[in-house]
Design a protein around this motif. Structure first.
Motif, mmCIF file in Angstrom:
data_model
loop_
_atom_site.group_PDB
_atom_site.id
_atom_site.type_symbol
_atom_site.label_atom_id
_atom_site.label_comp_id
_atom_site.label_asym_id
_atom_site.label_seq_id
_atom_site.Cartn_x
_atom_site.Cartn_y
_atom_site.Cartn_z
ATOM 1 N N PRO A 1 0.804 -1.227 0.000
ATOM 2 C CA PRO A 1 0.000 0.000 0.000
ATOM 3 C C PRO A 1 0.836 1.277 0.000
ATOM 4 N N LEU A 2 2.107 1.185 0.302
ATOM 5 C CA LEU A 2 2.952 2.373 0.411
ATOM 6 C C LEU A 2 3.659 2.727 -0.890
ATOM 7 N N LEU A 3 3.577 1.855 -1.891
ATOM 8 C CA LEU A 3 4.264 2.088 -3.154
ATOM 9 C C LEU A 3 3.361 2.840 -4.128
ATOM 10 N N ASP A 4 3.989 3.520 -5.091
ATOM 11 C CA ASP A 4 3.223 4.323 -6.047
ATOM 12 C C ASP A 4 2.520 3.460 -7.086
ATOM 13 N N ARG A 5 3.197 2.389 -7.493
ATOM 14 C CA ARG A 5 2.630 1.503 -8.510
ATOM 15 C C ARG A 5 2.978 0.059 -8.173
ATOM 16 N N ILE A 6 2.086 -0.846 -8.561
ATOM 17 C CA ILE A 6 2.339 -2.278 -8.404
ATOM 18 C C ILE A 6 2.215 -2.919 -9.789
ATOM 19 N N ASP A 7 3.246 -3.643 -10.190
ATOM 20 C CA ASP A 7 3.212 -4.373 -11.448
ATOM 21 C C ASP A 7 2.040 -5.357 -11.433
ATOM 22 N N PRO A 8 1.339 -5.550 -12.571
ATOM 23 C CA PRO A 8 0.180 -6.449 -12.586
ATOM 24 C C PRO A 8 0.476 -7.857 -12.071
ATOM 25 N N GLY A 9 1.656 -8.384 -12.397
ATOM 26 C CA GLY A 9 2.013 -9.715 -11.912
ATOM 27 C C GLY A 9 2.118 -9.758 -10.403
ATOM 28 N N ALA A 10 2.725 -8.748 -9.816
ATOM 29 C CA ALA A 10 2.846 -8.674 -8.364
ATOM 30 C C ALA A 10 1.482 -8.442 -7.727
ATOM 31 N N GLN A 11 0.629 -7.671 -8.395
ATOM 32 C CA GLN A 11 -0.718 -7.421 -7.881
ATOM 33 C C GLN A 11 -1.496 -8.728 -7.795
ATOM 34 N N ARG A 12 -1.372 -9.542 -8.813
ATOM 35 C CA ARG A 12 -2.068 -10.832 -8.820
ATOM 36 C C ARG A 12 -1.537 -11.752 -7.724
ATOM 37 N N ILE A 13 -0.231 -11.780 -7.550
ATOM 38 C CA ILE A 13 0.371 -12.620 -6.527
ATOM 39 C C ILE A 13 0.022 -12.094 -5.132
ATOM 40 N N GLY A 14 -0.048 -10.777 -5.015
ATOM 41 C CA GLY A 14 -0.355 -10.182 -3.723
ATOM 42 C C GLY A 14 0.854 -10.006 -2.843
ATOM 43 N N ALA B 1 6.302 -15.639 -0.338
ATOM 44 C CA ALA B 1 7.033 -16.456 -1.308
ATOM 45 C C ALA B 1 6.142 -17.553 -1.872
ATOM 46 N N ALA B 2 5.333 -18.158 -1.014
ATOM 47 C CA ALA B 2 4.439 -19.226 -1.462
ATOM 48 C C ALA B 2 3.448 -18.718 -2.499
ATOM 49 N N ARG B 3 2.979 -17.505 -2.342
ATOM 50 C CA ARG B 3 2.026 -16.936 -3.305
ATOM 51 C C ARG B 3 2.647 -16.893 -4.701
ATOM 52 N N ALA B 4 3.916 -16.499 -4.779
ATOM 53 C CA ALA B 4 4.599 -16.452 -6.067
ATOM 54 C C ALA B 4 4.807 -17.850 -6.625
ATOM 55 N N VAL C 1 -6.781 -21.044 2.161
ATOM 56 C CA VAL C 1 -8.059 -20.920 1.453
ATOM 57 C C VAL C 1 -8.105 -19.605 0.675
ATOM 58 N N ASP C 2 -7.717 -18.524 1.327
ATOM 59 C CA ASP C 2 -7.713 -17.213 0.657
ATOM 60 C C ASP C 2 -6.808 -17.230 -0.566
ATOM 61 N N LEU C 3 -5.632 -17.846 -0.430
ATOM 62 C CA LEU C 3 -4.692 -17.916 -1.548
ATOM 63 C C LEU C 3 -5.251 -18.780 -2.671
ATOM 64 N N GLY C 4 -5.841 -19.910 -2.305
ATOM 65 C CA GLY C 4 -6.416 -20.793 -3.317
ATOM 66 C C GLY C 4 -7.523 -20.121 -4.108
ATOM 67 N N VAL C 5 -8.357 -19.348 -3.434
ATOM 68 C CA VAL C 5 -9.435 -18.618 -4.114
ATOM 69 C C VAL C 5 -8.854 -17.542 -5.034
ATOM 70 N N ALA C 6 -7.842 -16.836 -4.540
ATOM 71 C CA ALA C 6 -7.259 -15.739 -5.315
ATOM 72 C C ALA C 6 -6.572 -16.214 -6.593
ATOM 73 N N LEU C 7 -5.950 -17.385 -6.543
ATOM 74 C CA LEU C 7 -5.137 -17.834 -7.681
ATOM 75 C C LEU C 7 -5.710 -19.045 -8.400
ATOM 76 N N ALA C 8 -6.928 -19.428 -8.089
ATOM 77 C CA ALA C 8 -7.526 -20.609 -8.713
ATOM 78 C C ALA C 8 -7.613 -20.435 -10.223
ATOM 79 N N PRO C 9 -7.157 -21.425 -10.987
ATOM 80 C CA PRO C 9 -7.273 -21.344 -12.453
ATOM 81 C C PRO C 9 -8.736 -21.417 -12.872
#
Length: 300
Positions: free
Chosen positions: A90-103, A152-155, A179-187
């Motif tokens: 939340p403190l950065l000006d921009r987040i790359d889309p890939g990093a945004q998806r990973i969280g 690291a696991a999210r990536a 569970v939260d991670l599985g929902v966020a990254l589920a194919p």
């Protein structure tokens, strides 16, 4: 007698006006990123510096880090390790889309306009090291078990989903986080992320082609990873992203039963490439000599 410098003053003094980046964490003394980036700086005759910066896990401390990077002309950015990969976002000006998806963010790059962009190179480093050390592995070959659901696991999970793993079995000590991670990254193509409980982790190894420890368990100073490998096929690869120690108890046991093993040093080396290229403007590769140097720095 002069008062001791704070970590920021120390880093600026070490850089001596040269472009610099640093590894940021709490603690950070164990990190071997300075040896990694120092190798490339020397190899390519770059007049730059890469240091260490201990930053406490407090919002005010992270705000101070962001302000320091912005106000310091020769600061190019930083790497982030535990426990800052999520809290910094939340403190950065921009987040790359890939990093945004990973969280999660492991690399901060200072842009030409002074803005700070968060990126994630952990997934890239994870897969590059896997392909280098186990070139026969195929994502589509069967289920993969991942232990952990932190930054690291999210990536790791995102990279495996993108690689085409048909079933990913995700296990974490705190089930809700998994569970939260599985929902966020589920194919969205019918493939599955299966959430298992920590108590049943050994039972999930049946038929797996790859087991990944993406927790800090087994790291120097942390509790050991307790898992019964009896149900894991001997053809499976065992990958521990921990690199201190280089040969964890998990890898030693797996190697003893005939599993192909991948340690965490390769991931560390490969994940550093995109950040270095962004900070210092030179394309780099990982070499056997560099791995030897980094392993020697670990005392391995």
């Amino acid at each position: 007698m002069n008062a001791p410098r704070n970590p920021y003053q120390q880093l600026v003094a070490e850089a001596e006006g040269r472009p610099f980046a640093a590894i940021v964490g709490w603690p950070v003394e164990h990190s071997r990123s300075p040896a990694l980036h120092g190798y490339w700086l020397k190899q390519h005759h770059i007049d730059g510096h890469y240091g260490r910066l201990p930053v406490e896990p407090k919002r005010a401390a992270l705000e101070e880090l962001v302000a320091f990077l912005k106000r310091t002309p020769n600061a190019r950015g930083c790497n982030l390790t535990l426990p800052h990969k999520i809290e910094i976002m939340p403190l950065l000006d921009r987040i790359d889309p890939g990093a945004q998806r990973i969280g999660a963010v492991n690399t901060v790059v200072k842009q030409a306009d002074g803005a700070l962009e968060g990126r994630n190179t952990d997934g890239f480093g994870f897969l590059e090291a896997l392909r280098y050390n186990a070139p026969h592995w195929r994502a589509e070959a069967g289920p993969v078990v991942v232990l952990g659901a932190g930054g690291a696991a999210r990536a790791v999970v995102a990279s495996l989903v993108d690689a085409g793993v048909p079933e990913l079995r995700l296990v974490n000590r705190t089930r809700e986080t998994a569970v939260d991670l599985g929902v966020a990254l589920a194919p969205r193509d019918g493939r599955r992320i299966v959430i298992g409980s920590w108590d049943e982790r050994a039972g999930l190894l049946d038929g797996a082609t790859l087991l990944v420890n993406a927790t800090s368990l087994g790291m120097k100073g942390q509790p050991p990873l307790d898992i019964d490998l009896a149900g894991l096929p001997r053809s499976a690869i065992v990958y521990d992203i921990v690199y201190v120690p280089l040969e964890t108890a998990l890898l030693a046991e797996a190697r003893g039963r005939g599993n192909r093993c991948v340690d965490g040093l390769g991931m560390l080396l490969h994940q550093g490439r995109p950040g270095f290229e962004a900070w210092f403007g030179v394309k780099v590769e990982v070499s056997a000599e560099q791995r030897h140097v980094a392993a020697a720095d670990l005392g391995a």
